[in-house]
Scaffold this active site. Structure first.
Site, PDB file in Angstrom:
ATOM      1  N   TYR A 199       7.458  -2.735  11.662  1.00  0.00           N
ATOM      2  CA  TYR A 199       6.246  -1.923  11.462  1.00  0.00           C
ATOM      3  C   TYR A 199       5.576  -2.357  10.170  1.00  0.00           C
ATOM      4  CZ  TYR A 199       8.803   0.637   7.862  1.00  0.00           C
ATOM      5  OH  TYR A 199       9.495   0.962   6.723  1.00  0.00           O
ATOM      6  N   TYR A 227      12.298  -6.941   4.639  1.00  0.00           N
ATOM      7  CA  TYR A 227      11.316  -6.054   4.002  1.00  0.00           C
ATOM      8  C   TYR A 227      10.282  -6.877   3.256  1.00  0.00           C
ATOM      9  CZ  TYR A 227       9.710  -1.865   1.460  1.00  0.00           C
ATOM     10  OH  TYR A 227       8.962  -0.827   0.970  1.00  0.00           O
ATOM     11  N   PHE A 292       2.487   0.466   1.095  1.00  0.00           N
ATOM     12  CA  PHE A 292       2.455  -0.796   1.836  1.00  0.00           C
ATOM     13  C   PHE A 292       3.904  -1.223   2.020  1.00  0.00           C
ATOM     14  CE2 PHE A 292       2.978  -5.267   2.300  1.00  0.00           C
ATOM     15  CZ  PHE A 292       1.857  -5.776   2.932  1.00  0.00           C
ATOM     16  N   GLU A 293       4.320  -1.350   3.268  1.00  0.00           N
ATOM     17  CA  GLU A 293       5.605  -1.985   3.527  1.00  0.00           C
ATOM     18  C   GLU A 293       5.592  -2.551   4.944  1.00  0.00           C
ATOM     19  OE1 GLU A 293       8.738   0.856   2.809  1.00  0.00           O
ATOM     20  OE2 GLU A 293       8.238   2.090   4.532  1.00  0.00           O
ATOM     21  N   ILE A 294       6.139  -3.742   5.072  1.00  0.00           N
ATOM     22  CA  ILE A 294       6.334  -4.382   6.367  1.00  0.00           C
ATOM     23  C   ILE A 294       7.834  -4.553   6.498  1.00  0.00           C
ATOM     24  CG2 ILE A 294       5.873  -6.410   7.796  1.00  0.00           C
ATOM     25  CD1 ILE A 294       3.321  -6.849   6.132  1.00  0.00           C
TER      26      ILE A 294
END
Length: 395
Positions: A199, A227, A292-294
């Site tokens: 996500y 991450y 903000f994080e992927i």
């Protein structure tokens, strides 16, 4: 004449050696771009001021393979994720327009919106109109959002008064504590994410400045990354005084969860902000700014993280203090994950007021290269990226 030849030869050799010595002294040093990101920059210099480009190992894309809907065969199991209220519609649309313009119009990854109340028809209509991709609207189960039964209401009220006296933001807002808890350990349990692996978290009112021409989710998958972050900050120590002591209790009980290539030195640095380390009882307060994080959902679903979250949840700090998902996620990643699997997306221009990640790239418009704050110079000291680069690197 026989003696003269060796003398001339020795003289020539001496001249050659002298020239080589002078060249060694004066030769240009290698540029950062030629030696790679493994060489650390001076810790007070913003690395976004240096030449940069897209990360290595990316694949080009075909627009047909990323067409909206079922035709997009190249997409992997991933979604853009937003926890958002109906009244934040305008801010959500602004963030969507930025990310669609700079990235998602090429890849058409679905949007998944979460709310603790049903979304309005207007919210659904206008957000769907902002993208060609599929939009999904999900209701958070009450049992995931409500204050848990073991939280003492009177103690919560008294605790929030103390936090408010210490100028801790949102201390008295029950919904903020609920949000931090949900983002820390419950969002990934929603049935809508059951089949998702990755996500990208997007919040209302954030900005994206740079054209990104590769599939960031596929980059995460192909390069074995868990991450991804853009901004790394110090937290307010008065909001998390017992988080680190509770963490130490947990790892004393479960030393097997601590990864051999952890980022403990980053988590416990006491050099740049010793006041934070002291007030947070040994924790530097450095954290990835998780608006903000992927990320790979597999990490949150791991036994190590589940056990850690449950330990913290029972300790009550999400309500008696103001433990945020950012320090909780960051401590878990710093202890339980291989630090080489955490990636700085230096090429993604991003702003969440008041901080920026502004790359040095012709693909970026609307932000100043290397800018970190919105003009308040004193906020520059909140930048914890130099610590990350010092102890871990720029991978």
């Amino acid at each position: 004449m026989a003696i003269a030849r060796p003398v001339r030869a020795l003289g020539l050799a001496a001249i050659v050696m002298w020239c080589f010595f002078v060249w060694q002294l004066l030769k240009p040093t290698a540029s950062l771009s030629s030696i790679g990101d493994s060489r650390l920059l001076p810790t007070e210099r913003d690395p976004n001021l240096d030449p940069t480009g897209e990360p290595e190992g990316i694949l080009t894309y075909s627009s047909d393979e990323y067409a909206p809907g079922p035709a997009g065969t190249a997409r992997i199991n991933a979604t853009l994720l937003a926890l958002v209220r109906n009244e934040e519609l305008d801010g959500m649309l602004q963030a969507m327009h930025d990310l669609e313009r700079t990235w998602n119009h090429k890849f058409n990854y679905p949007w998944t919106f979460f709310n603790d109340v049903p979304f309005t028809a207007e919210f659904k209509k206008r957000t769907q109109a902002a993208t060609k991709a599929e939009c999904r609207y999900e209701l958070i189960p009450k049992e995931h959002w409500e204050v848990p039964s073991w939280i003492n209401h009177d103690l919560f009220i008294e605790s929030t008064k103390i936090l408010e006296e210490q100028d801790v933001q949102y201390a008295t807002k029950v919904s903020y504590h609920q949000m931090c808890r949900w983002n820390s350990g419950l969002f990934y349990k929603h049935p809508a994410l059951a089949n998702m692996q990755y996500y990208w978290r997007v919040e209302p009112k954030v900005h994206f400045f740079c054209d990104v021409d590769y599939d960031v989710f596929r980059y995460m998958q192909d390069n074995n990354k868990t991450y991804g972050f853009t901004i790394n900050l110090y937290d307010a120590p008065q909001s998390i005084p017992s988080l680190w002591p509770e963490t130490l209790k947990f790892i004393a009980e479960h030393p097997e969860y601590v990864h051999e290539n952890n980022a403990m030195k980053w988590l416990t640095d006491n050099i740049r902000r010793p006041d934070h380390n002291t007030k947070a009882q040994g924790y530097s307060t450095c954290h990835f700014w998780s608006n903000f994080e992927i990320a790979d959902l597999s990490f949150w679903r791991s036994k190590a993280y589940e056990d850690y979250f449950n330990h913290l949840d029972r300790a009550g700090g999400f309500f008696y203090e103001r433990w945020g998902d950012a320090p909780v996620h960051s401590i878990a990643l710093g202890l339980f994950e291989d630090s080489s699997r955490i990636h700085w997306f230096r090429d993604i221009g991003y702003q969440h007021i008041p901080f920026f990640n502004c790359p040095n790239s012709p693909k970026c418009k609307g932000c100043v290269t290397g800018r970190f704050t919105d003009g308040q110079a004193w906020l520059n000291k909140e930048d914890c990226r130099p610590n990350w680069f010092k102890y871990v690197g720029m991978g």
